[in-house]
Design a protein around this motif. Structure first.
Motif, PDB file in Angstrom:
ATOM      1  N   TYR A  79     -43.026 -19.933 -27.484  1.00 28.70           N
ATOM      2  CA  TYR A  79     -42.261 -18.971 -26.689  1.00 28.70           C
ATOM      3  C   TYR A  79     -42.889 -17.568 -26.725  1.00 28.70           C
ATOM      4  O   TYR A  79     -42.198 -16.572 -26.795  1.00 28.70           O
ATOM      5  N   PHE A  80     -44.241 -17.538 -26.682  1.00 30.66           N
ATOM      6  CA  PHE A  80     -44.940 -16.267 -26.576  1.00 30.66           C
ATOM      7  C   PHE A  80     -45.189 -15.962 -25.108  1.00 30.66           C
ATOM      8  O   PHE A  80     -45.301 -16.860 -24.276  1.00 30.66           O
ATOM      9  N   GLU A  81     -45.297 -14.689 -24.789  1.00 31.81           N
ATOM     10  CA  GLU A  81     -45.665 -14.253 -23.449  1.00 31.81           C
ATOM     11  C   GLU A  81     -46.336 -12.895 -23.539  1.00 31.81           C
ATOM     12  O   GLU A  81     -46.243 -12.195 -24.555  1.00 31.81           O
ATOM     13  N   SER A  82     -47.027 -12.553 -22.476  1.00 30.85           N
ATOM     14  CA  SER A  82     -47.758 -11.282 -22.434  1.00 30.85           C
ATOM     15  C   SER A  82     -46.929 -10.245 -21.685  1.00 30.85           C
ATOM     16  O   SER A  82     -46.490 -10.493 -20.550  1.00 30.85           O
ATOM     17  N   ARG A  83     -46.712  -9.111 -22.340  1.00 32.59           N
ATOM     18  CA  ARG A  83     -45.979  -8.005 -21.715  1.00 32.59           C
ATOM     19  C   ARG A  83     -46.782  -6.721 -21.883  1.00 32.59           C
ATOM     20  O   ARG A  83     -46.949  -6.227 -23.010  1.00 32.59           O
ATOM     21  N   LYS A  84     -47.303  -6.241 -20.776  1.00 32.77           N
ATOM     22  CA  LYS A  84     -48.097  -5.010 -20.769  1.00 32.77           C
ATOM     23  C   LYS A  84     -49.269  -5.087 -21.741  1.00 32.77           C
ATOM     24  O   LYS A  84     -49.574  -4.157 -22.484  1.00 32.77           O
ATOM     25  N   GLY A  85     -49.887  -6.271 -21.766  1.00 33.14           N
ATOM     26  CA  GLY A  85     -51.052  -6.462 -22.619  1.00 33.14           C
ATOM     27  C   GLY A  85     -50.736  -6.738 -24.067  1.00 33.14           C
ATOM     28  O   GLY A  85     -51.654  -6.926 -24.871  1.00 33.14           O
ATOM     29  N   LYS A  86     -49.454  -6.785 -24.443  1.00 31.42           N
ATOM     30  CA  LYS A  86     -49.064  -7.046 -25.824  1.00 31.42           C
ATOM     31  C   LYS A  86     -48.490  -8.456 -25.940  1.00 31.42           C
ATOM     32  O   LYS A  86     -48.011  -9.033 -24.958  1.00 31.42           O
ATOM     33  N   ALA A  91     -38.623 -15.828 -28.479  1.00 31.18           N
ATOM     34  CA  ALA A  91     -37.654 -16.425 -29.401  1.00 31.18           C
ATOM     35  C   ALA A  91     -37.081 -15.385 -30.351  1.00 31.18           C
ATOM     36  O   ALA A  91     -35.888 -15.395 -30.652  1.00 31.18           O
ATOM     37  N   CYS A  92     -37.937 -14.470 -30.852  1.00 32.86           N
ATOM     38  CA  CYS A  92     -37.495 -13.436 -31.783  1.00 32.86           C
ATOM     39  C   CYS A  92     -37.171 -12.125 -31.090  1.00 32.86           C
ATOM     40  O   CYS A  92     -36.658 -11.189 -31.726  1.00 32.86           O
ATOM     41  N   ARG A  93     -37.548 -12.028 -29.810  1.00 30.77           N
ATOM     42  CA  ARG A  93     -37.260 -10.843 -28.994  1.00 30.77           C
ATOM     43  C   ARG A  93     -37.892  -9.590 -29.594  1.00 30.77           C
ATOM     44  O   ARG A  93     -37.229  -8.567 -29.790  1.00 30.77           O
ATOM     45  N   GLU A  94     -39.188  -9.695 -29.883  1.00 28.07           N
ATOM     46  CA  GLU A  94     -39.927  -8.554 -30.427  1.00 28.07           C
ATOM     47  C   GLU A  94     -41.408  -8.752 -30.171  1.00 28.07           C
ATOM     48  O   GLU A  94     -41.891  -9.882 -29.979  1.00 28.07           O
ATOM     49  N   SER A  95     -42.151  -7.641 -30.174  1.00 31.70           N
ATOM     50  CA  SER A  95     -43.602  -7.682 -30.054  1.00 31.70           C
ATOM     51  C   SER A  95     -44.212  -7.897 -31.426  1.00 31.70           C
ATOM     52  O   SER A  95     -43.707  -7.374 -32.429  1.00 31.70           O
ATOM     53  N   ILE A  96     -45.288  -8.668 -31.475  1.00 32.27           N
ATOM     54  CA  ILE A  96     -45.967  -8.924 -32.742  1.00 32.27           C
ATOM     55  C   ILE A  96     -47.448  -8.643 -32.581  1.00 32.27           C
ATOM     56  O   ILE A  96     -47.983  -8.576 -31.461  1.00 32.27           O
ATOM     57  N   SER A  97     -48.120  -8.492 -33.701  1.00 33.13           N
ATOM     58  CA  SER A  97     -49.554  -8.246 -33.685  1.00 33.13           C
ATOM     59  C   SER A  97     -50.295  -9.505 -33.249  1.00 33.13           C
ATOM     60  O   SER A  97     -49.857 -10.633 -33.528  1.00 33.13           O
ATOM     61  N   THR A 109     -41.753 -18.455 -39.932  1.00 32.90           N
ATOM     62  CA  THR A 109     -40.572 -17.788 -40.473  1.00 32.90           C
ATOM     63  C   THR A 109     -39.299 -18.477 -39.995  1.00 32.90           C
ATOM     64  O   THR A 109     -39.258 -19.117 -38.937  1.00 32.90           O
ATOM     65  N   LYS A 110     -38.226 -18.346 -40.782  1.00 35.65           N
ATOM     66  CA  LYS A 110     -36.931 -18.914 -40.418  1.00 35.65           C
ATOM     67  C   LYS A 110     -36.374 -18.240 -39.168  1.00 35.65           C
ATOM     68  O   LYS A 110     -35.690 -18.873 -38.356  1.00 35.65           O
ATOM     69  N   LYS A 111     -36.647 -16.957 -39.027  1.00 32.16           N
ATOM     70  CA  LYS A 111     -36.173 -16.234 -37.847  1.00 32.16           C
ATOM     71  C   LYS A 111     -36.749 -16.832 -36.575  1.00 32.16           C
ATOM     72  O   LYS A 111     -36.041 -17.017 -35.581  1.00 32.16           O
ATOM     73  N   HIS A 112     -38.050 -17.157 -36.608  1.00 26.87           N
ATOM     74  CA  HIS A 112     -38.689 -17.725 -35.422  1.00 26.87           C
ATOM     75  C   HIS A 112     -38.161 -19.127 -35.135  1.00 26.87           C
ATOM     76  O   HIS A 112     -37.921 -19.478 -33.973  1.00 26.87           O
ATOM     77  N   GLU A 113     -37.961 -19.937 -36.181  1.00 23.46           N
ATOM     78  CA  GLU A 113     -37.434 -21.284 -35.988  1.00 23.46           C
ATOM     79  C   GLU A 113     -36.029 -21.229 -35.379  1.00 23.46           C
ATOM     80  O   GLU A 113     -35.693 -22.010 -34.486  1.00 23.46           O
ATOM     81  N   ALA A 114     -35.203 -20.303 -35.873  1.00 18.30           N
ATOM     82  CA  ALA A 114     -33.858 -20.164 -35.314  1.00 18.30           C
ATOM     83  C   ALA A 114     -33.907 -19.691 -33.869  1.00 18.30           C
ATOM     84  O   ALA A 114     -33.119 -20.126 -33.022  1.00 18.30           O
ATOM     85  N   GLY A 115     -34.855 -18.794 -33.579  1.00 14.97           N
ATOM     86  CA  GLY A 115     -34.997 -18.317 -32.211  1.00 14.97           C
ATOM     87  C   GLY A 115     -35.442 -19.418 -31.258  1.00 14.97           C
ATOM     88  O   GLY A 115     -34.978 -19.495 -30.113  1.00 14.97           O
ATOM     89  N   LYS A 116     -36.346 -20.298 -31.724  1.00 18.67           N
ATOM     90  CA  LYS A 116     -36.779 -21.420 -30.882  1.00 18.67           C
ATOM     91  C   LYS A 116     -35.610 -22.363 -30.601  1.00 18.67           C
ATOM     92  O   LYS A 116     -35.454 -22.840 -29.471  1.00 18.67           O
ATOM     93  N   ALA A 117     -34.815 -22.619 -31.623  1.00 16.97           N
ATOM     94  CA  ALA A 117     -33.644 -23.481 -31.407  1.00 16.97           C
ATOM     95  C   ALA A 117     -32.684 -22.849 -30.406  1.00 16.97           C
ATOM     96  O   ALA A 117     -32.098 -23.539 -29.562  1.00 16.97           O
ATOM     97  N   ARG A 118     -32.523 -21.519 -30.492  1.00 16.55           N
ATOM     98  CA  ARG A 118     -31.642 -20.838 -29.544  1.00 16.55           C
ATOM     99  C   ARG A 118     -32.188 -20.943 -28.124  1.00 16.55           C
ATOM    100  O   ARG A 118     -31.434 -21.139 -27.159  1.00 16.55           O
ATOM    101  N   GLU A 119     -33.505 -20.828 -27.953  1.00 19.09           N
ATOM    102  CA  GLU A 119     -34.104 -20.931 -26.627  1.00 19.09           C
ATOM    103  C   GLU A 119     -33.947 -22.340 -26.062  1.00 19.09           C
ATOM    104  O   GLU A 119     -33.731 -22.509 -24.862  1.00 19.09           O
ATOM    105  N   GLU A 120     -34.045 -23.355 -26.942  1.00 18.13           N
ATOM    106  CA  GLU A 120     -33.849 -24.731 -26.483  1.00 18.13           C
ATOM    107  C   GLU A 120     -32.427 -24.935 -25.974  1.00 18.13           C
ATOM    108  O   GLU A 120     -32.205 -25.570 -24.943  1.00 18.13           O
ATOM    109  N   ARG A 121     -31.462 -24.390 -26.730  1.00 20.40           N
ATOM    110  CA  ARG A 121     -30.074 -24.490 -26.271  1.00 20.40           C
ATOM    111  C   ARG A 121     -29.874 -23.738 -24.976  1.00 20.40           C
ATOM    112  O   ARG A 121     -29.093 -24.151 -24.113  1.00 20.40           O
ATOM    113  N   SER A 122     -30.578 -22.626 -24.830  1.00 25.72           N
ATOM    114  CA  SER A 122     -30.462 -21.844 -23.595  1.00 25.72           C
ATOM    115  C   SER A 122     -30.989 -22.628 -22.399  1.00 25.72           C
ATOM    116  O   SER A 122     -30.429 -22.556 -21.296  1.00 25.72           O
ATOM    117  N   LYS A 123     -32.063 -23.405 -22.616  1.00 28.56           N
ATOM    118  CA  LYS A 123     -32.593 -24.223 -21.527  1.00 28.56           C
ATOM    119  C   LYS A 123     -31.568 -25.258 -21.071  1.00 28.56           C
ATOM    120  O   LYS A 123     -31.348 -25.463 -19.876  1.00 28.56           O
TER     121      LYS A 123
END
Length: 485
Positions: A79-86, A91-97, A109-123
């Motif tokens: 669940y990564f995407e490119s936003r303004k080159g970043k 899933a975590c709703r934040e920019s990462i390095s 991380t547990k945060k990312h796993e929980a975010g992926k599960a949330r995105e699956e439910r959203s689908k």
């Protein structure tokens, strides 16, 4: 005499003359602020002691020669995407390095796993909303030409407003913020027309949880359920119907399947009609699937269930008795406590000033009285009983008639002693009934613990001098015997 607050938070007692106290009271311009107007402070991170603080923000420490597209190809299902080159993690709703080590650590991380599960439910939810919109578009032509993602976003907005209890008219005031995600909304009046779609989406989810499948599909007779229904007459009447079941993991769960707001109390025939419409028409249950029905002891509920007997051939009628235990408070013979308690409750229910002054003295907010929550009021009164007489003497300007009645009871020595004894006895005896009520009105497999809980109540009330344990009553009686009421 007065207390002055020191810098360390402690208090120091100082002495003022009568003239100084009077002049200070009359000339003081200090206004005590409400808690709603308390000062808000911002928390700041402390500067590192040994190293210089990094100036770069999160997601800006990227290696050279690596783009967000490279990381998207390397981690396609995260669940990564490119936003303004970043590199942005949806899933975590934040920019990462874009540093590869940072990305690998992030996806574990547990945060990312929980975010992926949330995105699956959203689908899955998007699919449900889309199916509901197809039915909605056949009935309501408003907005049917809009893209599906815009319609789905509007449904989610309405759903979240309803879930949070926020009036839909507030959408007009929050529209700029809600449209910042890129989807356009419309006025609150048009948005309210999506409520049937939200209800259809929720009913699909409930049916899936109950294992009922899609509407019109054959019923799975292997699934069994129990039904709980009740109504409240606080404002008109609200009729709630709950279906209770056990899932594949042997968890006892329940779902609210119907709530009707009616203008006045319903008759037994009307109530049975609501139950039949909900259970057999909307939910499409079969009579043999409903094993038990729980209700309170109101006559209208029993009559409604008897009228439904042809539809429920093998149902077990369970009358709720947990609140019956709590009704023990109505049977205590405590004349002085009844007189004082009624005036005490009336004082705080009719005077906001009395509430504020009691809180200033004791630091506690007065408990609200109800027929099912009477013990908490008496328990608080017993704990703070030493503050009652000074409170009554210092606030003679508040609710004079009620205050006079309370002071009269406290002034009579015999009534005062009986009041303390009756209050202590009711608190000690009532706590067993109230605790059992709270346990038995909860969730879970209560049938396994019901007998032992009721037996404990019986044992606590046995007239056995050696086994009785009434600590408050013993303490008060000991003080009276020593002439220290």
């Amino acid at each position: 005499m007065m207390d002055e607050e020191l810098e360390d938070g402690s208090y120091e007692e100082s002495v003022l003359s009568d003239e100084e106290e009077t002049s200070k009271a009359e000339g003081s311009s200090h206004v005590k602020r409400s808690e709603l107007q308390r000062e808000r402070t911002l928390k700041f991170n402390q500067e590192p002691e040994k190293r210089k603080r990094h100036e770069r923000r999160r997601g800006e420490n990227n290696p050279k020669g690596v783009s967000a597209s490279d990381r998207l190809r390397q981690f396609p299902n995260e669940y990564f995407e490119s936003r303004k080159g970043k590199l942005y993690c949806r899933a975590c709703r934040e920019s990462i390095s874009m540093n590869v080590t940072t990305v690998k650590t992030h996806v574990r991380t547990k945060k990312h796993e929980a975010g992926k599960a949330r995105e699956e439910r959203s689908k899955l939810k998007e699919v449900t909303i889309t199916e509901a919109l197809k039915v909605h578009s056949q009935q309501h032509k408003v907005g049917e030409m809009l893209p599906t993602e815009v319609q789905a976003y509007r449904v989610r907005v309405v759903e979240n407003f309803l879930r949070a209890g926020i009036p839909l008219r507030k959408i007009d005031e929050l529209r700029d913020l809600l449209e910042s995600g890129g989807h356009r909304l419309t006025n609150s009046s048009a948005m309210s027309k999506l409520i049937p779609t939200v209800r259809a989406t929720e009913m699909r989810k409930i049916r899936a949880d109950l294992g009922l499948g899609e509407p019109g599909s054959p019923a799975n007779l292997a699934n069994n359920y129990s039904v709980i229904f009740d109504g409240t007459t606080r404002q008109g009447e609200a009729i709630a119907i709950i279906v209770r079941y056990v899932n594949a993991q042997w968890e006892v769960l329940q779902r609210l399947v119907r709530i009707d707001i009616v203008a006045k109390s319903v008759t037994a025939g009307q109530l049975s009609q609501v139950l039949v419409e909900c259970l057999f028409t909307d939910m499409q249950l079969r009579g043999q699937q409903i094993l038990a029905v729980m209700r309170d002891g109101a006559a209208v509920n029993g009559a409604a269930l008897r009228a439904m007997q042809p539809f429920l051939p093998q149902v077990l009628d369970v009358t709720c008795f947990s609140h019956t235990l709590d009704n023990i408070g109505q049977h205590f013979v405590t004349p002085v406590l009844d007189d004082f308690g009624q005036a005490w409750v009336r004082l705080f229910s009719t005077s906001h000033v009395a509430k504020l002054r009691w809180k200033e003295r004791t630091g506690q907010t007065t408990k609200s009285y109800s027929k099912m929550r009477w013990w908490e009021v008496l328990c608080q009164l017993l704990v703070s009983f030493g503050d009652v007489r000074p409170f009554l003497d210092d606030n003679q300007d508040v609710a004079p008639k009620t205050m006079d009645r309370l002071r009269a009871i406290m002034a009579d020595e015999g009534s005062f002693v009986r009041l303390k004894l009756e209050l202590a006895a009711v608190v000690d005896i009532g706590k067993h009934f109230v605790a059992a009520t709270y346990d038995l009105e909860g969730d879970g497999a209560l049938s396994l613990s019901c007998f032992s809980r009721l037996q404990a109540v019986c044992n606590s009330c046995q007239v056995n001098i050696g086994a009785m344990h009434f600590p408050n009553l013993h303490a008060v009686a000991d003080g009276v015997a020593r002439d220290q009421p």
